[in-house]
Design a protein around this motif. Sequence first.
Motif, PDB file in Angstrom:
ATOM      1  N   THR A   1     -13.446  83.404   1.269  1.00 12.44           N
ATOM      2  CA  THR A   1     -13.303  84.386   0.020  1.00 12.44           C
ATOM      3  C   THR A   1     -12.131  83.739  -0.998  1.00 12.44           C
ATOM      4  N   LEU A   2     -10.944  82.740  -0.100  1.00  9.85           N
ATOM      5  CA  LEU A   2      -9.535  82.674  -0.177  1.00  9.85           C
ATOM      6  C   LEU A   2     -10.420  82.127  -1.535  1.00  9.85           C
ATOM      7  N   GLN A   3     -10.988  80.473  -1.244  1.00  7.30           N
ATOM      8  CA  GLN A   3     -11.983  80.134  -1.850  1.00  7.30           C
ATOM      9  C   GLN A   3     -12.580  79.359  -3.798  1.00  7.30           C
ATOM     10  N   ALA A   4     -12.715  80.856  -3.851  1.00  5.95           N
ATOM     11  CA  ALA A   4     -13.302  81.212  -4.462  1.00  5.95           C
ATOM     12  C   ALA A   4     -12.862  81.012  -5.783  1.00  5.95           C
ATOM     13  N   PRO A   5     -11.393  81.269  -6.288  1.00  7.89           N
ATOM     14  CA  PRO A   5     -11.090  81.070  -8.162  1.00  7.89           C
ATOM     15  C   PRO A   5     -10.492  79.092  -8.107  1.00  7.89           C
ATOM     16  N   PHE A   6     -10.851  78.587  -6.712  1.00  7.08           N
ATOM     17  CA  PHE A   6     -10.766  77.415  -6.879  1.00  7.08           C
ATOM     18  C   PHE A   6     -11.728  76.232  -7.193  1.00  7.08           C
TER      19      PHE A   6
END
Length: 327
Positions: A143-148
Motif C-alpha cells: 500500500t505504501l508503494q502505490a505512489p512510488f
Amino acid sequence: MDKTELPTNVGEDSISEETKTLIFSLPSYKDSIGKLYNYQGCWYYPNTLEGVLNFQRGFKPQGTDIILASFPKSGTTWLKALTVALLERSKNRPSDDPHPLKTDNPHGLVPFLEIMLYSKSSTPDLTRFSSPRMFSTHMPFHTLQAPFKEDTPCKIVYVCRDVKDVLVSHWYFKCIYLNKEIDKSVLEPMFESLCREVGYFGPIWEHVLSYWRGSLEDPKHVLFLRYEELKAEPVVQVKRLAEFLGCPFTEEEEVSGSVDKILELCSLRNLSGLEVNKTGKTSNNLQHHSFFRKGEVGDSKNHLTAEMENKIDMITEEKFKGTGLKF
C-alpha cells in the motif's frame, strides 16, 4: 477520555463522499471503538482509510525521503527517536539551541503519512520538511508503494516485534486512551480479533511479511529491523541503521562515545522523563506519555495465559514457515 476526544483517525466525521461510497463495497468489522474496513488486505477506521487514499493519490516521493514503517506498538517511537538523533549529528546546531527530541515528541518530529499529513487532503503542505524528509507509516508495504516510481526510490526502515508483546503493548495503549482500567475484559476481545486477523492495520503477520519480502527484494532501499535485536545489541543495530541511512559513524565518533550518547538520549528512561513527553499531546489527541511504558522483551508472559501464548506462537510459526523470517 470521552468520545469527542478520541484520536481523529478513528471516526467518519470528515471522510469524502468518494470514501463513503467506497466503504460500502468493502468488508467491514466492528470493534469496541468503531467500524473497520478492509482495503487492499488491511483493516482501517474510516478516517485512516481516507488518509491512505489521499496519500496514494497525492504523495510525490523524493529520492532522499526516509520513511519509518511499523505495525502499531512495535517500537515505532524508539525508531523515530533514533533516526532523528542519527540525522541531527550532521547539523551544526548552536549550543543554546535545544535538541529537537527535547522540544517535541518523536511523533511530532516524524508524522504519520496516513494518520496526520494526508488525513484531510491529498495535497498537504510539506514545505516545512527539509531534505531528507522524514515520514512514518503503519501501512503495509504494498500500500505504501502505490505512489512510488522506480526512478524515485526512497529509504524505508521497518521495525517488527514479537506478536505477543505487540498485543500486550496495544492493550495498555488502548486502555489509556479509552480511559479504561487495565483489565482482561479489554485484552480478551483484542486477542480474539488478532487471531481472527481483523484489527486496526492488521493482519499483523501479513504486515510484517510484506516488509520482510520487500527487504529481501531490495535491501538497498528497505531495511528490516527486529525490536528484540535492537534491545539485545543496540550498538550494533544503531550502527547498522546509520549505515543504511547514509550517515555512518566515523572512527572519531565511535571513540568519543557518540553511539552510546545517542542510545542514552533515545532511551525510554530519558525520553519519558522529558517535560514535552510528560504533558504534551499529538495532533490527533493522544497524550505523549501514552507512548512510553516498559519497552521490555517478553513482558507478554506476565499478562497472557499459556493458551493465548501458544495459539499466537502456532499462528506465527505457520504464517512465517518457509519465509526465512523467525523470532
